[in-house]
Design a protein around this motif. Structure first.
Motif, PDB file in Angstrom:
ATOM      1  N   ILE A 154      79.572  83.335  54.531  1.00  0.00           N
ATOM      2  CA  ILE A 154      80.791  83.741  54.799  1.00  0.00           C
ATOM      3  C   ILE A 154      80.710  85.426  55.211  1.00  0.00           C
ATOM      4  O   ILE A 154      81.376  85.976  56.109  1.00  0.00           O
ATOM      5  CB  ILE A 154      81.659  83.882  53.427  1.00  0.00           C
ATOM      6  N   GLU A 155      79.607  86.033  54.577  1.00  0.00           N
ATOM      7  CA  GLU A 155      79.709  87.672  54.989  1.00  0.00           C
ATOM      8  C   GLU A 155      79.013  87.638  56.300  1.00  0.00           C
ATOM      9  O   GLU A 155      79.545  88.600  56.765  1.00  0.00           O
ATOM     10  CB  GLU A 155      78.546  88.116  53.762  1.00  0.00           C
ATOM     11  N   TYR A 208      81.932  87.120  58.723  1.00  0.00           N
ATOM     12  CA  TYR A 208      82.686  88.311  58.570  1.00  0.00           C
ATOM     13  C   TYR A 208      81.953  89.500  59.363  1.00  0.00           C
ATOM     14  O   TYR A 208      82.712  90.079  60.138  1.00  0.00           O
ATOM     15  CB  TYR A 208      82.886  88.639  57.330  1.00  0.00           C
ATOM     16  N   HIS A 236      78.274  94.785  55.260  1.00  0.00           N
ATOM     17  CA  HIS A 236      78.392  93.237  54.800  1.00  0.00           C
ATOM     18  C   HIS A 236      77.080  92.703  55.385  1.00  0.00           C
ATOM     19  O   HIS A 236      76.599  91.606  54.404  1.00  0.00           O
ATOM     20  CB  HIS A 236      79.704  92.705  55.343  1.00  0.00           C
ATOM     21  N   GLU A 296      90.446  89.197  58.802  1.00  0.00           N
ATOM     22  CA  GLU A 296      90.668  89.361  57.282  1.00  0.00           C
ATOM     23  C   GLU A 296      91.049  87.970  56.793  1.00  0.00           C
ATOM     24  O   GLU A 296      90.668  87.540  55.682  1.00  0.00           O
ATOM     25  CB  GLU A 296      91.580  90.465  56.969  1.00  0.00           C
ATOM     26  N   TYR A 301      88.365  85.345  56.286  1.00  0.00           N
ATOM     27  CA  TYR A 301      87.221  85.821  55.245  1.00  0.00           C
ATOM     28  C   TYR A 301      88.047  85.412  54.125  1.00  0.00           C
ATOM     29  O   TYR A 301      87.461  84.698  53.154  1.00  0.00           O
ATOM     30  CB  TYR A 301      87.239  87.496  55.384  1.00  0.00           C
ATOM     31  N   ASN A 319      87.943  81.682  53.588  1.00  0.00           N
ATOM     32  CA  ASN A 319      86.484  81.159  53.201  1.00  0.00           C
ATOM     33  C   ASN A 319      86.074  81.453  51.927  1.00  0.00           C
ATOM     34  O   ASN A 319      85.782  80.487  51.150  1.00  0.00           O
ATOM     35  CB  ASN A 319      85.662  81.914  54.211  1.00  0.00           C
ATOM     36  N   HIS A 359      91.975  90.728  50.211  1.00  0.00           N
ATOM     37  CA  HIS A 359      91.990  90.912  51.617  1.00  0.00           C
ATOM     38  C   HIS A 359      93.173  90.441  52.247  1.00  0.00           C
ATOM     39  O   HIS A 359      93.516  91.097  53.215  1.00  0.00           O
ATOM     40  CB  HIS A 359      90.449  90.154  52.163  1.00  0.00           C
TER      41      HIS A 359
END
Lengths: 419, 419
Positions: free
Chosen positions: A189-190, A193, A231, B190, B193, B196, B231
């Protein structure tokens, strides 16, 4: 790696380790008997000639024990214990005390009327025999709570207490793997992003804004790339400091080691079962022999005869042999049960220690996770500071100057036409 | 909405507003002439009877100006100025000074040998005439730098200074739209993110972990959902506090208003061109008439005749008329150029103000962006605090107690078998 320390506990010598306490019963003990107190404060009695030890106060008129029917005590003097000691929580004094408890409570006899066998393991009947103190009081130790077998949740097959402990450790390995998987998902996920932010930071949108406002805007766009880097760094650290360790903690050898324990303990139980069968067989043989002796003795009472007397002598001899056989079988059984007992204690202590280590290790690495999260938010916050700075410096007058210098068409003003 | 303040500047009356300074030239001025200094320190001369004003010191022997050939000065007394004043940066005193400058520098004449027309606008030749002071010195104001037309970057068509200013404002509107688009893209990132993280927080991975470690793990998973909420909140605020305002700032009316300015100024330039054409035509007509007079005068010198004398009278009358026509055309031209000048100043000041507002408004909203970023990181950081707390409380001993209570199989320990 667990440190293995081998400690040999020599047979407990009452004379040297326990002081006699006041007798509440004022009657004298039979000759040869003395009375002592264990470290836990339990009174016990020792026959110095036969080395017999017992919780029960011997009656004054106790005869010399008859071997086939006497309560056979395994002498604590003959036993040795090997302990798997770990470096934490075992102090030498406590260790001794623990072993005393083991020795005393394990090896002192209980009347056979008050025993029961469950799956070939011999237990005192509830409420009978001296009250058993926990080996490790106030600790909820594995070595205190997993002695009997039980039906598994489905209720069909039997599960030994040891298997319950073993399953927990194997489960722990699976759980740590699942935690690693979770962290892996977070990492993905990071990375997604970060990728999106980085891509957006390259956008040409409003790139034509000029001057101090243009600079601030450019830095704002760039800050997205900086955030992406933060991130990405977070996800990399998550991988090396949390995910990977969770995956590799206790490798394949761990399962092998657990399997070894499993097999070893299971073998001892099999051996115990086999020796129990021998005891039953010998018990039956003795009963047969005694019945035979009884029959023959009755025959003598009816009709005296030399043959019958001889038969009786033979029968008595066979009966005595059968008694000896039974004693030997019981002795072998008790030795095997002892061995199993000791293995159970040391191995369950090992498993207990492994569990403590597992929990602490995971705690440490999850704290690393939260630390990385904190850091990430702090770094991320600092990524907008340059933008703040530039926005603070936005100056319409300066921007006008820059733009006008660049774009002016001409500064001479018109005047009136003249002829 | 710009505040419109109308200020009427009455014709400058030198007697009341400027004190005469020392004359460097000691020669006396011709009769009827006086000399004064403008607020900027420029010396100028006024003829009190004809109301003529000039930078050039009149020579002692100046005759009464002959109207057709005299330098025609538009009298500053007749002009009024309307100013579009904005609430910032214009002080009443400065305003007056500005207007004085406009009046003086705009309307004082320069000798026609030192004039040039560029696209029908009349400018002083470089280096000729009094040095023009900036209308708004030290400010890089629009009203000082966009008087001439120029070739556009392609070099083909002509672009007026005003059009450059107008294009900048229209461009500004486009840039703000692009900024809104950029913010929109951030919002999408955002939201993705958050989606997720939220999904992952519901994962059943390692859900079977129990005790204090299990609690900490559960909270860790939950914290991802909390982060997602942070977020999401960020993206919502970005939408309402940054994106939407950027989209809606200066709606459709803005472009219409700019178009109005554009057309108005363009019309004045067209009118100016047309009046310039009239001047050229009148100039040519006068030249023709003067040539005709010359020819006829020469004829008289050759051969005196009544007819020729009458022709000459007629020719002289026509010549005078042509001169008057020319003067009227020049007057009309100068009026139109004046009007255009005033519109240019007020409108470019308006555009300048709009640009300042635009920059400041964008600055404010981008600062809102960075504020939201800061907040988000702070909120996000606080989302791991409960996890930290629970991890700190992880207690292997407590977990063992809980687990053992739940899973123990039996606590009675085996004893020796006894017969």
């Amino acid at each position: 790696k667990v440190e293995r320390a081998f400690i040999i506990i020599y047979p407990f010598t009452p004379e040297s380790s326990a002081a006699p306490t006041e007798e509440t019963d004022s009657r004298p003990l039979p000759p040869g008997w003395s009375s002592y107190i264990t470290p836990e404060g339990l009174r016990y009695y020792v026959n110095s000639s036969s080395k017999e030890t017992t919780w029960r106060r011997p009656s004054s008129s106790a005869e010399a024990p008859q071997r086939p029917l006497a309560r056979q005590n395994s002498s604590p003097y003959d036993k040795t214990l090997t302990l798997l000691a770990s470096t934490f929580s075992f102090l030498p004094a406590a260790l001794q005390q623990l072993c005393f408890s083991w020795v005393i409570t394990r090896h002192l006899s209980v009347s056979s009327r008050f025993l029961l066998q469950i799956n070939c393991v011999t237990f005192p009947l509830p409420g009978e025999g001296p009250e058993q103190q926990l080996l490790k009081p106030d600790e909820w130790s594995y070595c205190d709570y997993f002695w009997t077998d039980r039906k598994d949740p489905q209720g069909t097959t039997l599960v030994t207490g040891f298997e319950v402990l073993l399953q927990k450790q194997l489960k722990g390995k699976q759980l740590q793997k699942e935690m690693a998987e979770f962290i892996h998902e977070r990492i993905k996920i990071e990375e997604e992003y970060a990728k999106n932010l980085s891509k957006l930071s390259l956008s040409p949108l409003a790139a034509q804004e000029e001057g101090t406002l243009g600079e601030a805007w450019t830095q704002l766009k760039k800050s997205l790339h900086d955030e992406a880097e933060v991130h990405l760094k977070f996800s990399n650290k998550l991988h090396t400091e949390v995910e990977k360790p969770l995956l590799t903690f206790r490798g394949d050898n761990f399962k092998k080691d657990l399997k070894k324990y499993d097999h070893h303990i299971a073998d001892l139980r099999k051996q115990l079962a086999s020796r129990y069968a021998s005891v039953e067989k010998a018990r039956k043989a003795l009963a047969d022999r005694q019945k035979d002796l009884e029959v023959k003795t009755q025959q003598l009472e009816i009709k005296l005869s030399n043959k019958t007397e001889e038969d009786i002598k033979k029968a008595r001899r066979k009966s005595t042999q059968a008694g000896d056989d039974l004693m030997r079988c019981v002795d072998l059984y008790n030795q095997t049960q002892s061995k199993w007992f000791e293995e159970m204690v040391t191995t369950s202590m090992e498993l207990e220690k492994l569990e403590v280590e597992r929990i602490e290790w995971i705690q440490q690495h999850l704290r690393q996770y939260t630390t990385l999260r904190h850091e990430t938010d702090m770094f991320n916050q600092s990524m907008v500071e340059p933008v703040d700075q530039l926005l603070q410096n936005v100056d319409p007058a300066k921007d006008r100057e820059l733009w006008v210098k660049e774009n002016k068409t001409g500064d001479v003003r018109p005047v009136d036409m003249d002829i």
